[in-house]
Design a protein around this motif. Structure first.
Motif, PDB file in Angstrom:
ATOM      1  N   LEU A 122      -2.740  19.457  42.115  1.00 27.02           N
ATOM      2  CA  LEU A 122      -2.696  19.096  40.703  1.00 27.02           C
ATOM      3  C   LEU A 122      -3.451  20.114  39.855  1.00 27.02           C
ATOM      4  O   LEU A 122      -2.976  20.531  38.795  1.00 27.02           O
ATOM      5  CB  LEU A 122      -3.298  17.698  40.508  1.00 27.02           C
ATOM      6  N   SER A 123      -4.623  20.539  40.294  1.00 25.99           N
ATOM      7  CA  SER A 123      -5.407  21.518  39.534  1.00 25.99           C
ATOM      8  C   SER A 123      -4.712  22.872  39.521  1.00 25.99           C
ATOM      9  O   SER A 123      -4.730  23.580  38.510  1.00 25.99           O
ATOM     10  CB  SER A 123      -6.808  21.652  40.138  1.00 25.99           C
ATOM     11  N   VAL A 124      -4.072  23.247  40.637  1.00 26.91           N
ATOM     12  CA  VAL A 124      -3.355  24.524  40.702  1.00 26.91           C
ATOM     13  C   VAL A 124      -2.189  24.535  39.729  1.00 26.91           C
ATOM     14  O   VAL A 124      -1.960  25.523  39.013  1.00 26.91           O
ATOM     15  CB  VAL A 124      -2.867  24.790  42.139  1.00 26.91           C
ATOM     16  N   LEU A 125      -1.445  23.435  39.664  1.00 28.82           N
ATOM     17  CA  LEU A 125      -0.308  23.347  38.741  1.00 28.82           C
ATOM     18  C   LEU A 125      -0.775  23.399  37.297  1.00 28.82           C
ATOM     19  O   LEU A 125      -0.124  24.027  36.444  1.00 28.82           O
ATOM     20  CB  LEU A 125       0.461  22.047  38.999  1.00 28.82           C
ATOM     21  N   PHE A 126      -1.887  22.762  36.998  1.00 29.85           N
ATOM     22  CA  PHE A 126      -2.418  22.782  35.630  1.00 29.85           C
ATOM     23  C   PHE A 126      -2.845  24.195  35.243  1.00 29.85           C
ATOM     24  O   PHE A 126      -2.550  24.670  34.144  1.00 29.85           O
ATOM     25  CB  PHE A 126      -3.595  21.809  35.525  1.00 29.85           C
ATOM     26  N   VAL A 127      -3.553  24.873  36.147  1.00 25.44           N
ATOM     27  CA  VAL A 127      -4.013  26.239  35.863  1.00 25.44           C
ATOM     28  C   VAL A 127      -2.820  27.178  35.693  1.00 25.44           C
ATOM     29  O   VAL A 127      -2.854  28.094  34.855  1.00 25.44           O
ATOM     30  CB  VAL A 127      -4.938  26.725  36.994  1.00 25.44           C
ATOM     31  N   SER A 128      -1.740  26.961  36.428  1.00 25.80           N
ATOM     32  CA  SER A 128      -0.564  27.826  36.299  1.00 25.80           C
ATOM     33  C   SER A 128       0.055  27.711  34.909  1.00 25.80           C
ATOM     34  O   SER A 128       0.536  28.703  34.343  1.00 25.80           O
ATOM     35  CB  SER A 128       0.467  27.482  37.370  1.00 25.80           C
ATOM     36  N   LYS A 129       0.026  26.514  34.335  1.00 24.25           N
ATOM     37  CA  LYS A 129       0.539  26.336  32.971  1.00 24.25           C
ATOM     38  C   LYS A 129      -0.334  27.084  31.966  1.00 24.25           C
ATOM     39  O   LYS A 129       0.167  27.742  31.053  1.00 24.25           O
ATOM     40  CB  LYS A 129       0.588  24.848  32.623  1.00 24.25           C
TER      41      LYS A 129
END
Length: 301
Positions: free
Chosen positions: A66-73
């Motif tokens: 979840l944190s990785v997906l948020f940072v990618s945005k």
């Protein structure tokens, strides 16, 4: 008449001179404009590719996707902004690019008041992403909402409720609320109440209930199922049974598995001669005197 013609000729000449100057400037800027457009295209492609690589290759293997997906945005938006500033400088609008950077502090102060909620939700999203109280697929409860986490967006947390409704909760609300993660340990304890007759042996009934729950496939062997005698009710001795099940599918765990266990326990108790009394009202007199009971029959007309 001659004066008017002279003025018209002069106006036409000046107009052509101005257009010619603009055309020369456009020709001069055209290569830079092409480079700027190329920079923007490369920037957009790079940002999309970075997000795609992170989402498809890094996130599935990360401890907290979840944190990785948020940072990618966030990274995608940052790359696009950098590309826009480079394009402005390439065209020659260095002052505009510098002004955007120099005025960022003032703009942030002014915009902060106008878009307070957006900024608050954005920062809350960062905290949720790295604090990681839940991950994609977890069943959580936030306020009155229960459901599976679909995604953590820039402004909202997306939940799919158990009745398949899509709920978007502001990140700040999630951060400030009490969040219950019902699937973090991949198991959940369920319980139900069963009442047996006062004439039945409680110890034997308890052991039968435990053995029956263990025979249900979805009931986990560890932690072990157990029972407690909870109450001496009006008509029954109430026994509460506890068992654990997997939470790969939380909705199925709390509905289907619990129903299977209750049906199995009921069948086992009845098969072994235990009584499951209904809620009966008992009238007791404390004086030694007979009571007359009259039964009224309805005669067919």
């Amino acid at each position: 008449m001659k004066l008017m013609q002279v003025n018209t000729n002069r106006f036409t000449t000046n107009l052509f001179n101005v257009l010619e100057q603009y055309w020369e400037q456009f020709i001069f800027v055209l290569p830079r404009l092409g480079i700027a457009i190329l920079i923007l295209l490369v920037t957009f492609l790079l940002a999309s590719q970075v997000k795609k690589i992170v989402d498809n290759r890094v996130a599935p293997h990360a401890q907290n996707p979840l944190s990785v997906l948020f940072v990618s945005k966030v990274a995608k938006i940052t790359i696009v902004i950098i590309g826009l500033l480079l394009a402005l400088q390439t065209i020659g609008l260095t002052g505009v690019a510098g002004g955007l950077l120099a005025g960022a502090g003032v703009s942030a102060f002014i915009i902060g008041f106008a878009f307070k909620d957006i900024g608050e939700n954005f920062l809350a999203g960062f905290i949720l992403a790295f604090n990681a109280p839940f991950k994609v697929g977890d069943a959580i409860k936030v306020g009155e909402y229960r459901g599976h986490v679909v995604s953590l967006n820039m402004r909202t947390t997306h939940l799919k409720t158990f009745d398949t409704m899509d709920v978007y909760i502001p990140n700040a609300t999630v951060l400030k609320s009490e969040v219950t993660n019902m699937t973090q340990d991949n198991l959940i304890r369920l319980d139900f109440l069963v009442g047996i007759d006062y004439s039945d042996d409680v110890d034997t009934a308890e052991q039968l209930i435990i053995d029956t729950m263990k025979e249900v496939l979805e009931v986990l062997p560890q932690p072990e199922a157990f029972v407690v005698t909870e109450e001496l009710a009006t008509n029954t001795v109430n026994i509460r049974a506890f068992f654990w099940t997997d939470t790969d599918d939380y909705k199925r765990g709390i509905l289907d598995v619990k129903g299977q266990v209750i049906k199995a326990v009921k069948k086992a108790l009845l098969t072994n001669g235990f009584g499951l009394p209904a809620n009966i009202q008992e009238l007791k007199t404390y004086q030694d005197m007979p009571l007359a009971v009259q039964i009224k029959e309805n005669k067919p007309s």
